[in-house]
Structures are given as structure tokens and as C-alpha cells.
Design an enzyme around this catalytic site. Structure first.
Site, mmCIF file in Angstrom:
data_model
loop_
_atom_site.group_PDB
_atom_site.id
_atom_site.type_symbol
_atom_site.label_atom_id
_atom_site.label_comp_id
_atom_site.label_asym_id
_atom_site.label_seq_id
_atom_site.Cartn_x
_atom_site.Cartn_y
_atom_site.Cartn_z
ATOM 1 N N SER A 165 0.836 -1.201 0.000
ATOM 2 C CA SER A 165 0.000 0.000 0.000
ATOM 3 C C SER A 165 0.875 1.257 0.000
ATOM 4 O O SER A 165 1.646 1.472 -0.936
ATOM 5 C CB SER A 165 -0.952 -0.046 1.201
ATOM 6 O OG SER A 165 -1.913 0.967 1.133
ATOM 7 N N ASP A 214 -9.438 -2.275 -6.497
ATOM 8 C CA ASP A 214 -8.942 -1.993 -5.147
ATOM 9 C C ASP A 214 -9.649 -0.739 -4.621
ATOM 10 O O ASP A 214 -9.662 0.295 -5.280
ATOM 11 C CB ASP A 214 -7.435 -1.758 -5.235
ATOM 12 C CG ASP A 214 -6.744 -1.649 -3.891
ATOM 13 O OD1 ASP A 214 -7.360 -1.158 -2.935
ATOM 14 O OD2 ASP A 214 -5.562 -2.040 -3.811
ATOM 15 N N HIS A 251 -7.423 -5.350 -1.051
ATOM 16 C CA HIS A 251 -6.218 -4.574 -0.781
ATOM 17 C C HIS A 251 -5.284 -5.266 0.205
ATOM 18 O O HIS A 251 -4.074 -5.023 0.210
ATOM 19 C CB HIS A 251 -6.629 -3.198 -0.242
ATOM 20 C CG HIS A 251 -5.502 -2.233 -0.093
ATOM 21 N ND1 HIS A 251 -4.922 -1.596 -1.167
ATOM 22 C CD2 HIS A 251 -4.834 -1.797 1.003
ATOM 23 C CE1 HIS A 251 -3.966 -0.798 -0.747
ATOM 24 N NE2 HIS A 251 -3.880 -0.906 0.568
#
Length: 434
Positions: free
Chosen positions: A145, A384, A412
């Protein structure tokens, strides 16, 4: 001083490093970084193991605290020494909280301090500590991320420090302003909410009842958190993870109970919501969240809040005048976030100063990325909720040699949910084995 200790199958070593607050002023103020080294027990004395640096998602979260060889770590330990870095301001590194930031002085000074807590500073931290651990050898970086955002910054600023770059759910737009990011996000969030209600249609009436209650009743959760309807809607953050829709459903189904004064939110519901909404453990996330998208003269100026006004379907009060379902929201921070959370209230003026900050320096170098020579592989999670797929794929095409794995098998949190397999796939892509 380093301290080593054991968990099942792993030898762990604590490291602390002193780095400049501002790497452009190396003789100025310093801060401390904490990192935990992990190595397989049967390889603890093998000095020639290559290093893998893990960059946690966020911003504002310390690295995972694994027990033994959980999740992806077991796969990584098959061939690497792993460094789990608490990025500046997080975990055991020099903290940035309501308790410590007032030491900086005024809110403006606190905000100026926090401008040094973005991906470019994190990468320069990594390059400062890398020679001390690897003897100067490049290392593999695994970025989840926001950690992936940092990895793209690493490829832009110091690719010589990288042997391989692995990214999961973290390919940022190279040139989007925060407004562009949130303008793409709200329709994506709406799709996730629609999917949740399609799976659990009984939650429509439950969410309507809770929203109506919060619009007409002032609710203060244990610990002093104000539960407004907007705060309730922000529980949609859960919908971006593999189990999130199911967890949200279980939360909603026990919201109310009968009392002598009439229906009220249950203690169990309130306590679970408090734990989900509290920023006490990661206040830096709220403070610098929008600044990770700053790359030019423009301020972020509470982008998520301003852009939300372009999507009136997210206004719960208007929704309740009809029979539609209230929409949850996703990964965004708003002015009211600081009003609701007691861990953030003292930092509201600091957040305002950061939102008004101009002159953000670019985080990515398109020319250098176009000439990239580092093996790069990225998992892109189809639709996502946290990172726009179109933005991610545009960036993938802009980084020379990057190989993508686009999948709808995971959300995610794919690295957590399917860690060994996800890491295996990325390594195989980077090594041109598939």
C-alpha cells in the site's frame, strides 16, 4: 545497542538508528528510527543472506508485529534476512502524537515538522541505514500500500540501493493531485457499498436505522469519541479488505437493544465501533494522509471533504428522506475526524496548517522511472478500494520493466490474506520465472 531474542522458528534483533529530521540539513536535528530484524532460526549465523526491507502501509503505521513466521514472513525467511522498519513517527520510532507534537511549539511549527514525514524522507532514512546493515549491498524492498508508494519514490530517488522492488496494492499516480485521487475514489467506494448491500440486503434497514439515530441523538462512545453519522459512514473503510464486508455485517446486526428509555446502541456495538474508529494508535495517519499526494504548489486543502460535496449521494441526511441505503465511505480524513476523536482533537490546528501547506516537492521522477533497470513486480488488486486501478496501471506502464499481476482473488489486504502465495508470485515475476 542491539538486543536479540527468539520466537518460534525466528531470531529477532532490535535495531535503533539516529537519522536527520531533514536530510537536506544533515548536521541539524535528529530523530530515532526503530527496526526489527528477523531471520530463520536455522540461518541466524549465515552472514551471506540477502536483506529484504519491508515498508508497511499507511501512512502512519508501524511495521507488523508478527509472532513467529506468520503471513508472508515465513516465505521471506526462506531466503532473506528481513528488516521490519517502523517508518519515522510510527511504532517505536520517535513518535508524532498529541502528547509529543506540542513539544514542537505552535501548530504551524508542528505542521512544518510533519512536512518531513513523507515518502521522500522515508526513502532517505532507508538509504542512511542500509550501508550499516548490508555493508553497502542493495536490498530487496517489499512495499504494501503506502509502502508501495514509498517503493516507487525509492526507484525515483535511489534505485542504486535496490536489488529488487516488490509492490502490493501500492502503485500511486505519478502526477495526480489529491482531488484527482478522491474524485476517482468515491465512485469506487460506491461500488463496494453496493456489493455489500447486494450480499447482505438486510443491512440496508439496519444502516438506515443507525444513521437516523445518529442524526437525532448525540452519542459519545467510551473514551470520549463522538459518533456522528459521518463517523459511522467511515466504517466503510472495512469494505476494502477481504473479510471486511462480513465483519461490517456482523457489527450492524447487534447495534440496538431495548432500555427503559427506549432503543439504544448496545455497549458491545459502541465498544467495537470505538476500536475501529480510534486513531490513538496511529494519529500520524490522519495528520499526513492527504499530504502523501502533495507534489506541487497547490495545497491539499481537505481534498476528501471538498470532493465529497461533488457526490451528494453520500449525504446520509438526504438519503434518509427517501428509501435508499446510506452509503459508507472509505479511506479519507476530514476536518470532522479531528473533532470526533479525542486522540486528534488537540491536533486540529496542526492538521489545518498542513492542509494549507504549499510547495510540496515532487515524490516521483518519471524520467528516471522510464529508464529503470531494477527488477520490479507489482500486485494490482482489481477494483482496489484504496488505490485506483486505472492510476496503478498507468504508473505500471511508466516504469520500465515493471511486471504486473492483476488479480481479483484478493482485496487490498492480499499480502496479509494470501501472504506466502502473493510473495511467491511477485518474486517469480521479478525473476522472470513466469
Amino acid at each position: 545497542m542491539t538486543v536479540s531474542y527468539r520466537q518460534p522458528g525466528v531470531v529477532l534483533t532490535d535495531h535503533r538508528f539516529t537519522v536527520p529530521l531533514d536530510h537536506d540539513d544533515p548536521t541539524g536535528e535528529t530523530i530515532e528510527l526503530y527496526a526489527r530484524e528477523a531471520v530463520a532460526s536455522d540461518r541466524a549465523h549465515q552472514d551471506d543472506l540477502p536483506w529484504l526491507l519491508y515498508l508497511q502501509g499507511g501512512p502512519g503505521f508501524g511495521a507488523n508485529r508478527f509472532v513467529g513466521r506468520q503471513a508472508w514472513l515465513g516465505r521471506a525467511l526462506e531466503e532473506y534476512r528481513v528488516l521490519l522498519l517502523d517508518q519515522r513517527g510510527t511504532g517505536h520510532s520517535t513518535p508524532a502524537t498529541r502528547q509529543t507534537l506540542p513539544l514542537r511549539g505552535t501548530p504551524d511549527r508542528q505542521a512544518a515538522y510533519l512536512t518531513h514525514f513523507r515518502a521522500d524522507s522515508i526513502v532517505r532514512d532507508c538509504e542512511t541505514i542500509r550501508p550499516r546493515l548490508t555493508g553497502g549491498a542493495p536490498w530487496t524492498v517489499l512495499g504494501q500500500s503506502f509502502g508501495g508508494f514509498c517503493t516507487v519514490t525509492y526507484l525515483s530517488l535511489a534505485p542504486e540501493g535496490l536489488a529488487t522492488a516488490l509492490i502490493t496494492g501500492g502503485l500511486p499516480s505519478l502526477d495526480a493531485h489529491a482531488d484527482d485521487v478522491y474524485r476517482a475514489a468515491y465512485p469506487r467506494i460506491e461500488r463496494k457499498v453496493a456489493s455489500h448491500y447486494a450480499r447482505y440486503p438486510q443491512d440496508v434497514e439496519r444502516a438506515r436505522r443507525i444513521a437516523d439515530h445518529l442524526l437525532n441523538t448525540e452519542v459519545t462512545l467510551p473514551g470520549g469519541h463522538r459518533l456522528t453519522v459521518e463517523a459511522f459512514q467511515s466504517l466503510g473503510l472495512m469494505l476494502g479488505t477481504g473479510e471486511g464486508s462480513h465483519r461490517l455485517h456482523h457489527l450492524l446486526e447487534h447495534a440496538f437493544t431495548g432500555t427503559p428509555q427506549g432503543p439504544a446502541l448496545t455497549d458491545a456495538f459502541q465498544e467495537e465501533v470505538r476500536s475501529l474508529l480510534s486513531y490513538a494508535g496511529h494519529p500520524l495517519y490522519a495528520l499526513v494522509h492527504e499530504s502523501v499526494y502533495g507534489q506541487d504548489e497547490r495545497p491539499t486543502a481537505w481534498s476528501a471533504e471538498r470532493v465529497r460535496a461533488e457526490f451528494p449521494q453520500f449525504d446520509a441526511a438526504k438519503t434518509l428522506t427517501g428509501d435508499g441505503p446510506p452509503l459508507f465511505t472509505g479511506e479519507s480524513v476530514h476536518p470532522w475526524t479531528f473533532d470526533c476523536d479525542p486522540a486528534l482533537r488537540p491536533l486540529r490546528d496542526t492538521a489545518e496548517a498542513l492542509a494549507a501547506h504549499t510547495g510540496w516537492r515532487p515524490l516521483y521522477d518519471p524520467a528516471r522511472l522510464a529508464a529503470n533497470e531494477v527488477p520490479v513486480a507489482a500486485a494490482v488488486y482489481h477494483d482496489d478500494m484504496y488505490v485506483d486501478t486505472a492510476h496503478a496501471l498507468t504508473t505500471a506502464r511508466a516504469i520500465r520493466g515493471l511486471r504486473t499481476w492483476v488479480t481479483d482473488e484478493f482485496e487490498h489486504d492480499g499480502l496479509r490474506a494470501g501472504g506466502p502465495r502473493v510473495l511467491d508470485r511477485l518474486l517469480a515475476l521479478a525473476r522472470d520465472e513466469v
